[in-house]
Design a protein around this motif. Sequence first.
Motif, mmCIF file in Angstrom:
data_model
loop_
_atom_site.group_PDB
_atom_site.id
_atom_site.type_symbol
_atom_site.label_atom_id
_atom_site.label_comp_id
_atom_site.label_asym_id
_atom_site.label_seq_id
_atom_site.Cartn_x
_atom_site.Cartn_y
_atom_site.Cartn_z
ATOM 1 N N GLY A 34 0.958 -1.206 0.119
ATOM 2 C CA GLY A 34 -0.135 -0.061 0.111
ATOM 3 C C GLY A 34 0.813 1.287 -0.121
ATOM 4 N N ARG A 35 0.199 2.429 -0.284
ATOM 5 C CA ARG A 35 0.933 3.535 -0.425
ATOM 6 C C ARG A 35 0.156 4.611 0.334
ATOM 7 N N HIS A 36 0.586 5.796 0.536
ATOM 8 C CA HIS A 36 -0.051 6.686 1.364
ATOM 9 C C HIS A 36 -1.395 7.136 0.691
ATOM 10 N N ARG A 37 -2.390 7.303 1.437
ATOM 11 C CA ARG A 37 -3.789 7.359 1.059
ATOM 12 C C ARG A 37 -3.930 8.716 0.419
ATOM 13 N N ASP A 40 -3.401 1.927 -8.505
ATOM 14 C CA ASP A 40 -2.934 2.152 -7.003
ATOM 15 C C ASP A 40 -4.025 2.066 -5.882
ATOM 16 N N GLU A 78 -3.963 -0.518 -2.632
ATOM 17 C CA GLU A 78 -4.112 -0.246 -0.991
ATOM 18 C C GLU A 78 -5.386 -0.632 -0.537
ATOM 19 N N GLU A 104 -5.330 -3.540 2.485
ATOM 20 C CA GLU A 104 -5.752 -2.976 3.837
ATOM 21 C C GLU A 104 -7.008 -3.910 4.321
ATOM 22 N N GLU A 127 -11.404 5.561 -3.266
ATOM 23 C CA GLU A 127 -10.053 5.876 -3.207
ATOM 24 C C GLU A 127 -9.392 6.622 -4.231
#
Length: 205
Positions: free
Chosen positions: A8-11, A26, A30, A34, A48
Motif C-alpha cells: 500500500g501507499r499513502h492514501r 494504485d 491499497e 488493507e 479511494e
Amino acid sequence: MTEPALAGRHRGRPPGRTNTRQAVLDAAREVFAEHGYQQASLRAIAAEAGVDAGMVRHFFGDKAGLFRAAMELPIDPAEVLPALLEPGVDGLGERVVRFFLSVWEEPTARGPFLAVIRSVSGHEESAAMFREFITDQVLVRIAAALDRPNARLRATLVASQLIGLAMVRYVVRVEPLASAPVDQVVAAVAPTVQRYLTGDLGEAV
C-alpha cells in the motif's frame, strides 16, 4: 511488482492526476492490502481513486479483473477453468498439471507469477489477499465440479501440490526437477493430483 506496491501507499490521490486507470490500480492495491480480497469493494476502490465505480468497471470489468490487473496476473481463471473442467474429472489431474506447467514455461507469464509468489512469501497482507482470490476464483470452482466427498479439501490439496511444484522448479530451482522435461514432470505429478481430485483420501478426513 514489489512488496511495497502490494503493501500500500499513502492514501489520497495527487492533485491533477490524469492517468485514471493507473490511479484505480494504485487505489486497488491499497484497498486490497488493507481489507483483503473478499472485503474490498469496487465502490471503496473507486472512492479511494476519486472516480465513479462505473469507471472501474469500464476499465476492469469486475473485482476479479481488477485484482488480476493490480497483481499483474497473466491468466484469467474464469476463462481457463471451464476448458479444463468440461471433459470431466477423468484425466483432470494431467490436464491441470500440463496447463500449469505450460504457463510457467512461457517467459512472459513466468515473470509476473514469480513476482507474485515472492511477494506473498514475504508479506502477510499480500499472502492473505492472494489466498482469498485463489479460494474465490479457483478452488471454489474446482470443488463445485467435483462430485466427491471433501471437495474443498481436494481442491486445496491440488493447490498445495502445484504451488510447491512452482516453488521448487521455478523459484528455488532445485535440480534435477528444475530442468526435467515437462512430459516427465507431468507423468510424475499428475497421478498425485488425480488422486487428490478423485481418489481415497483416507479415513482421517
